[in-house]
Design a protein around this motif. Structure first.
Motif, PDB file in Angstrom:
ATOM      1  N   ALA A  90       0.860  -1.187   0.000  1.00 27.30           N
ATOM      2  CA  ALA A  90       0.000   0.000   0.000  1.00 27.30           C
ATOM      3  C   ALA A  90       0.893   1.233   0.000  1.00 27.30           C
ATOM      4  CB  ALA A  90      -0.894  -0.004   1.240  1.00 27.30           C
ATOM      5  N   CYS A  91       0.265   2.401  -0.108  1.00 26.03           N
ATOM      6  CA  CYS A  91       1.012   3.663  -0.119  1.00 26.03           C
ATOM      7  C   CYS A  91       0.433   4.614   0.927  1.00 26.03           C
ATOM      8  CB  CYS A  91       0.865   4.359  -1.463  1.00 26.03           C
ATOM      9  SG  CYS A  91       1.351   3.357  -2.844  1.00 26.03           S
ATOM     10  N   GLY A  92       1.271   5.477   1.420  1.00 16.50           N
ATOM     11  CA  GLY A  92       0.837   6.580   2.274  1.00 16.50           C
ATOM     12  C   GLY A  92       0.042   6.104   3.476  1.00 16.50           C
ATOM     13  N   THR A  93      -1.109   6.694   3.617  1.00 16.12           N
ATOM     14  CA  THR A  93      -1.968   6.362   4.760  1.00 16.12           C
ATOM     15  C   THR A  93      -2.370   4.886   4.740  1.00 16.12           C
ATOM     16  OG1 THR A  93      -2.766   8.598   5.043  1.00 16.12           O
ATOM     17  CG2 THR A  93      -4.281   6.857   5.684  1.00 16.12           C
ATOM     18  N   ALA A  94      -2.650   4.377   3.545  1.00 16.15           N
ATOM     19  CA  ALA A  94      -3.041   2.969   3.448  1.00 16.15           C
ATOM     20  C   ALA A  94      -1.893   2.067   3.919  1.00 16.15           C
ATOM     21  CB  ALA A  94      -3.428   2.640   2.008  1.00 16.15           C
ATOM     22  N   TYR A  95      -0.662   2.511   3.687  1.00 16.31           N
ATOM     23  CA  TYR A  95       0.509   1.762   4.160  1.00 16.31           C
ATOM     24  C   TYR A  95       0.529   1.739   5.691  1.00 16.31           C
ATOM     25  CZ  TYR A  95       5.513   1.051   5.198  1.00 16.31           C
ATOM     26  OH  TYR A  95       6.701   0.607   5.710  1.00 16.31           O
ATOM     27  N   SER A 125      -6.108  -0.040  -0.753  1.00 22.23           N
ATOM     28  CA  SER A 125      -6.208   1.220  -1.500  1.00 22.23           C
ATOM     29  C   SER A 125      -7.615   1.795  -1.396  1.00 22.23           C
ATOM     30  CB  SER A 125      -5.860   0.978  -2.966  1.00 22.23           C
ATOM     31  OG  SER A 125      -6.077   2.145  -3.711  1.00 22.23           O
ATOM     32  N   GLN A 126      -7.704   3.026  -0.970  1.00 24.20           N
ATOM     33  CA  GLN A 126      -9.008   3.702  -0.921  1.00 24.20           C
ATOM     34  C   GLN A 126      -9.573   3.825  -2.332  1.00 24.20           C
ATOM     35  OE1 GLN A 126     -11.981   6.314  -1.404  1.00 24.20           O
ATOM     36  NE2 GLN A 126     -10.035   7.160  -2.045  1.00 24.20           N
ATOM     37  N   SER A 127      -8.768   4.395  -3.216  1.00 26.83           N
ATOM     38  CA  SER A 127      -9.255   4.708  -4.562  1.00 26.83           C
ATOM     39  C   SER A 127      -9.363   3.475  -5.452  1.00 26.83           C
ATOM     40  CB  SER A 127      -8.299   5.694  -5.229  1.00 26.83           C
ATOM     41  OG  SER A 127      -7.006   5.114  -5.327  1.00 26.83           O
ATOM     42  N   GLU A 178      -7.145   2.764  -7.464  1.00 22.50           N
ATOM     43  CA  GLU A 178      -6.507   3.131  -8.733  1.00 22.50           C
ATOM     44  C   GLU A 178      -5.040   3.507  -8.551  1.00 22.50           C
ATOM     45  OE1 GLU A 178      -7.896   2.643 -11.479  1.00 22.50           O
ATOM     46  OE2 GLU A 178     -10.027   2.575 -10.999  1.00 22.50           O
ATOM     47  N   THR A 179      -4.527   3.484  -7.343  1.00 26.95           N
ATOM     48  CA  THR A 179      -3.145   3.920  -7.108  1.00 26.95           C
ATOM     49  C   THR A 179      -2.187   3.057  -7.934  1.00 26.95           C
ATOM     50  OG1 THR A 179      -3.727   4.687  -4.938  1.00 26.95           O
ATOM     51  CG2 THR A 179      -1.398   4.241  -5.306  1.00 26.95           C
ATOM     52  N   MET A 180      -1.469   3.706  -8.831  1.00 23.96           N
ATOM     53  CA  MET A 180      -0.670   2.955  -9.802  1.00 23.96           C
ATOM     54  C   MET A 180       0.420   2.128  -9.117  1.00 23.96           C
ATOM     55  SD  MET A 180      -0.457   2.112 -12.866  1.00 23.96           S
ATOM     56  CE  MET A 180      -1.299   3.215 -13.955  1.00 23.96           C
ATOM     57  N   ALA A 225     -11.948  14.796   0.526  1.00 26.19           N
ATOM     58  CA  ALA A 225     -10.737  15.503   0.970  1.00 26.19           C
ATOM     59  C   ALA A 225      -9.523  14.681   0.556  1.00 26.19           C
ATOM     60  CB  ALA A 225     -10.757  15.691   2.473  1.00 26.19           C
ATOM     61  N   VAL A 226      -8.496  15.368   0.118  1.00 24.66           N
ATOM     62  CA  VAL A 226      -7.305  14.639  -0.334  1.00 24.66           C
ATOM     63  C   VAL A 226      -6.701  13.832   0.808  1.00 24.66           C
ATOM     64  CG1 VAL A 226      -4.933  14.992  -1.087  1.00 24.66           C
ATOM     65  CG2 VAL A 226      -6.791  16.061  -2.334  1.00 24.66           C
ATOM     66  N   ALA A 227      -6.676  14.412   2.002  1.00 24.60           N
ATOM     67  CA  ALA A 227      -6.100  13.678   3.140  1.00 24.60           C
ATOM     68  C   ALA A 227      -7.078  12.604   3.604  1.00 24.60           C
ATOM     69  CB  ALA A 227      -5.805  14.652   4.276  1.00 24.60           C
ATOM     70  N   SER A 228      -6.569  11.411   3.678  1.00 20.88           N
ATOM     71  CA  SER A 228      -7.396  10.267   4.001  1.00 20.88           C
ATOM     72  C   SER A 228      -7.698  10.213   5.499  1.00 20.88           C
ATOM     73  CB  SER A 228      -6.606   9.029   3.587  1.00 20.88           C
ATOM     74  OG  SER A 228      -7.456   7.987   3.356  1.00 20.88           O
ATOM     75  N   THR A 229      -8.969  10.063   5.854  1.00 22.68           N
ATOM     76  CA  THR A 229      -9.334   9.941   7.277  1.00 22.68           C
ATOM     77  C   THR A 229     -10.223   8.717   7.473  1.00 22.68           C
ATOM     78  OG1 THR A 229     -11.156  11.485   6.868  1.00 22.68           O
ATOM     79  CG2 THR A 229      -9.128  12.392   7.841  1.00 22.68           C
ATOM     80  N   THR A 252     -11.537   2.754   8.177  1.00 26.00           N
ATOM     81  CA  THR A 252     -12.248   1.602   7.618  1.00 26.00           C
ATOM     82  C   THR A 252     -11.262   0.565   7.060  1.00 26.00           C
ATOM     83  OG1 THR A 252     -12.579   2.799   5.541  1.00 26.00           O
ATOM     84  CG2 THR A 252     -14.392   2.837   7.113  1.00 26.00           C
ATOM     85  N   GLN A 253     -10.104   1.038   6.599  1.00 26.51           N
ATOM     86  CA  GLN A 253      -9.076   0.073   6.169  1.00 26.51           C
ATOM     87  C   GLN A 253      -8.610  -0.756   7.371  1.00 26.51           C
ATOM     88  OE1 GLN A 253      -6.348   2.852   4.437  1.00 26.51           O
ATOM     89  NE2 GLN A 253      -7.293   2.759   2.418  1.00 26.51           N
ATOM     90  N   LEU A 254      -8.479  -0.091   8.528  1.00 28.10           N
ATOM     91  CA  LEU A 254      -8.088  -0.828   9.733  1.00 28.10           C
ATOM     92  C   LEU A 254      -9.122  -1.902  10.047  1.00 28.10           C
ATOM     93  CD1 LEU A 254      -6.898   2.012  12.178  1.00 28.10           C
ATOM     94  CD2 LEU A 254      -5.496   0.451  10.844  1.00 28.10           C
ATOM     95  N   SER A 294      -6.156  10.765  -6.141  1.00 24.94           N
ATOM     96  CA  SER A 294      -5.993   9.455  -6.741  1.00 24.94           C
ATOM     97  C   SER A 294      -4.720   9.497  -7.570  1.00 24.94           C
ATOM     98  CB  SER A 294      -7.226   9.186  -7.604  1.00 24.94           C
ATOM     99  OG  SER A 294      -7.153   7.918  -8.140  1.00 24.94           O
ATOM    100  N   VAL A 295      -3.730   8.706  -7.172  1.00 23.04           N
ATOM    101  CA  VAL A 295      -2.400   8.861  -7.760  1.00 23.04           C
ATOM    102  C   VAL A 295      -2.199   7.780  -8.815  1.00 23.04           C
ATOM    103  CG1 VAL A 295       0.043   9.176  -7.247  1.00 23.04           C
ATOM    104  CG2 VAL A 295      -1.655   9.785  -5.548  1.00 23.04           C
ATOM    105  N   THR A 296      -2.621   8.092 -10.042  1.00 25.25           N
ATOM    106  CA  THR A 296      -2.627   7.056 -11.068  1.00 25.25           C
ATOM    107  C   THR A 296      -1.384   7.085 -11.952  1.00 25.25           C
ATOM    108  OG1 THR A 296      -4.014   8.501 -12.404  1.00 25.25           O
ATOM    109  CG2 THR A 296      -5.131   6.827 -11.124  1.00 25.25           C
TER     110      THR A 296
END
Ligand code: F6R
Length: 638
Positions: free
Chosen positions: A325-330, A373-375, A377-379, A423-427, A432-434, A634-636
């Protein structure tokens, strides 16, 4: 990244496209643009900066645009019923008016918008320039526009019948020449009523309306109009008109998409009275968790995943888990590691998706890769997933976006029912990923016979108490806001934690960096003495995430010692601790209590004050909370 909308129907396209772009603006906001086909002409407008800049320019346009010579006028851009629109996150070419999409070609009669990166664009551009084509932007997209205009001209010259299908034929030809990742939408002034789209490694969904159809990067762009959608496959071209949706592969063979119903409603994507989407999404967390838990326990006390293309035997055969995963999802993955290893005793590694495939990880059929991944689509995450599949590993996705690429390419999916996160910042996606990670850990433990149904049900019951605990926490969050205003000018804020508090510290620091543009770092508290403690100066705010004393007492005592160490060196300590934990009181300059929670589930509560802190500091510093600079939702691209 970039947000894309297309409309073909009977209503004026402009308003519909702009509404869609507003919902997609989180995907990028470097520039925005629209193209509308109107009475055989193509009318475009585009502007650097946020969508509001484009809207201002459009509002200044006369209702009937004086166009096309002889002083004659034609109906304005607000009248045409076929249109496309784009909101950009810049890759090739700076965020300027001239690089904004749409890009036009063929004497301004063809307009193209694009998300992704055309990797062979330099070669294509050189070829086109050699043929005498003049470019008016620095983008890779413009190549696609010229190629499409060229194809259309060639097909027309060859006597091919004009009409919507011609647009699709031309688009297929273009796609065959493009390398890289792309979603393309195009219109042609001479083909009113049709929008053509194409996708490779980049998102595009179809909205099926009545007497009108939509194309968009994600469903939030059109849920106001229809909840019926079609998921497209890889390497497909789609042609929409008011009454028809025609899908083919790049070679022209008929193909089909997968119909699905969207269960979000339009109001879920609005701000609902909050100043920022982020505040709304923080407030929605109790419900988002409750929804993610809904219906997960079957009558037999087993945990149900959403789309499982894995057998129980497959899961019993798993001998190693990688979470990518990336960022917050990581960070969610880092928390998951503690829970999954504790509950299943299967070794579990967490990897940054962007690094995963490059270090050649050891994978085989008995490896389970969990892609978060929330989106969807994260490449980076998508590429890690594909690498895992090539190595024959099984892939299970945790995702918030139905119909997106990551769940579609996985062997099993557990959807987080967080609703749209704008919002761009994931909350709420993080919390919910947790929850999804806990459910997967419990499912694996159960399938492998390590936990009995009643043990699983006991943890699920603890999870079900979390929405109320979060409501209680959010009701008393005002002191965090005051504290935020108090420390908004600090040059550095540090975050420390141990065990599951460590990823929470990283997440708190990430939120502050991305929203407040402040120097912030998260550390495992035990690592401080190995270097970072030198950062502490008189008055440096340090947020300390303290584990429950009821969990592993040793862990609690250790972090209390760490807090004393930093306070002795001048730190201003902001302590996040469990209600009733009085051991920390003497060392806390600011004490924020969170409801009592089992150790492994604690990140569900300890993260929330850190989200609020970052949001409030950013607002106090005058930043755009929902759309921080340089970022996109969404970082595609890799
Ligand atoms: C931070 C944030 C990002 C995302 C990351 C992954 O607040 O939102 O770090 O978590 O870009 O995105 P998804 O989950 O869509 O794969």
């Amino acid at each position: 990244m970039c947000g894309i909308v297309g409309y073909a129907g009977a209503r004026p396209a402009l308003g519909i496209v702009l509404d869609g772009l507003r919902r997609l603006e989180y995907r990028g906001y470097d520039s925005a643009g629209v193209a509308v086909v109107c009475e055989g002409e193509l009318l475009t407008e585009k502007k650097a900066g946020k969508l509001a800049n484009l809207e201002k320019v459009l509002a200044e346009r006369p209702a009937a645009d004086p166009v096309f010579g002889d002083g004659a006028t034609a109906p304005g851009i607000g009248v045409g019923t076929t249109g496309i629109g784009h909101t950009r996150w810049a890759t090739h070419g700076g965020p300027t008016d001239r690089n904004a999409h749409p890009h036009t070609a063929g004497d301004g009669r063809v307009a193209v918008i694009h998300n992704g990166i055309i990797e062979n664009f330099a070669k294509l551009r050189a070829e086109l320039e050699a043929e005498g084509v003049e470019f008016s932007s620095d983008t890779d997209t413009e190549c696609a526009a010229h190629l499409l205009a060229g194809e259309l001209a060639r097909l027309r010259a060859a006597g091919e019948p004009d009409g919507p299908r011609l647009l699709a034929v031309a688009m297929r030809q273009v796609c065959q020449r493009l390398e890289g990742a792309f979603t393309l939408l195009a219109v042609d002034a001479g083909i009113p009523g049709a929008v053509v789209g194409a996708r490779r490694n980049s998102p595009l969904v179809v909205g099926r309306g009545v007497g009108e159809n939509y194309l968009a990067s994600d469903v939030s762009a059109f849920i106001e109009h229809t909840r019926e959608a079609v998921e497209l496959g890889q390497d497909q071209v789609v042609l929409i008109t008011a009454d028809d949706i025609e899908i083919t592969d790049f070679a022209g063979a008929p193909a089909s998409g997968k119909d699905f119903h969207i269960d979000w409603d339009a109001s879920a994507a609005e701000k609902g009275g909050y100043d920022y989407f982020m505040l709304k999404e923080i407030a929605e967390q109790p419900q988002a968790i409750a929804d993610t838990l809904l219906g997960r326990l079957t009558e037999n006390g087993e945990i149900a995943l959403d789309e499982v293309r894995l057998t129980d035997q497959d899961l019993r055969d798993v001998d190693k888990i990688f979470i990518v995963a990336c960022g917050t999802a990581y960070h969610a993955g880092m928390v998951a590691k503690y829970a999954i290893e504790h509950w299943t005793r299967i070794p579990c590694e967490v990897e940054l998706a962007s690094e995963f495939r490059y270090r050649d990880p050891v994978l085989d059929r008995s490896t389970l890769v969990v892609a978060i991944s929330q989106s969807g689509e994260t490449m980076d995450t998508l590429m890690a997933l594909r690498h895992a599949k090539e190595q024959k590993a099984r892939v299970l996705a945790i995702c918030n976006t139905n119909g997106s690429t990551i769940p579609r390419e996985s062997d099993a999916v557990l959807y987080t029912h967080g609703g749209p996160e704008v919002a761009v910042a994931s909350t709420k996606a993080f919390l919910t990923q947790l929850v999804a990670c806990y459910l997967i850990g419990l499912h694996l433990a159960q399938v492998r016979g390590i936990k009995y149904a009643d043990e699983v049900a006991a943890v699920v019951a603890q999870l079900q108490e979390m929405p109320d605990k979060l409501r209680e926490l959010l009701a008393g969050i005002e002191p965090v806001r005051e504290l935020a205003r108090d420390i908004k000018a600090a040059p550095t804020v540090l975050f420390i934690g141990r065990h599951v508090g460590f990823p929470v510290a990283l997440e708190g620091a990430l939120k502050l960096k991305e929203l407040a543009y402040m120097h912030a770092e998260g550390f495992a508290a035990g690592e401080l003495k190995h270097g970072p403690i030198a950062l502490i100066d008189q008055g440096t705010p340090v947020v300390c995430v303290v584990p429950s004393p009821a969990g592993r007492g040793m862990l609690h005592d250790k972090i209390v010692s760490n807090i004393q160490e930093i306070r002795a060196r001048g730190a201003r300590t902001i302590v996040i601790a469990e209600e009733g934990d009085t051991a920390v009181t003497p060392y806390a300059d600011h004490l924020i209590y969170v409801p009592r929670t089992p150790t492994l589930l604690a990140p569900l509560v300890t993260t929330v004050p850190l989200q609020v802190l970052a949001c409030e500091i950013a607002a106090a510093r005058g930043h755009d909370v929902d759309q921080p600079r340089n970022l996109a939702k969404s970082v595609t691209v890799e």
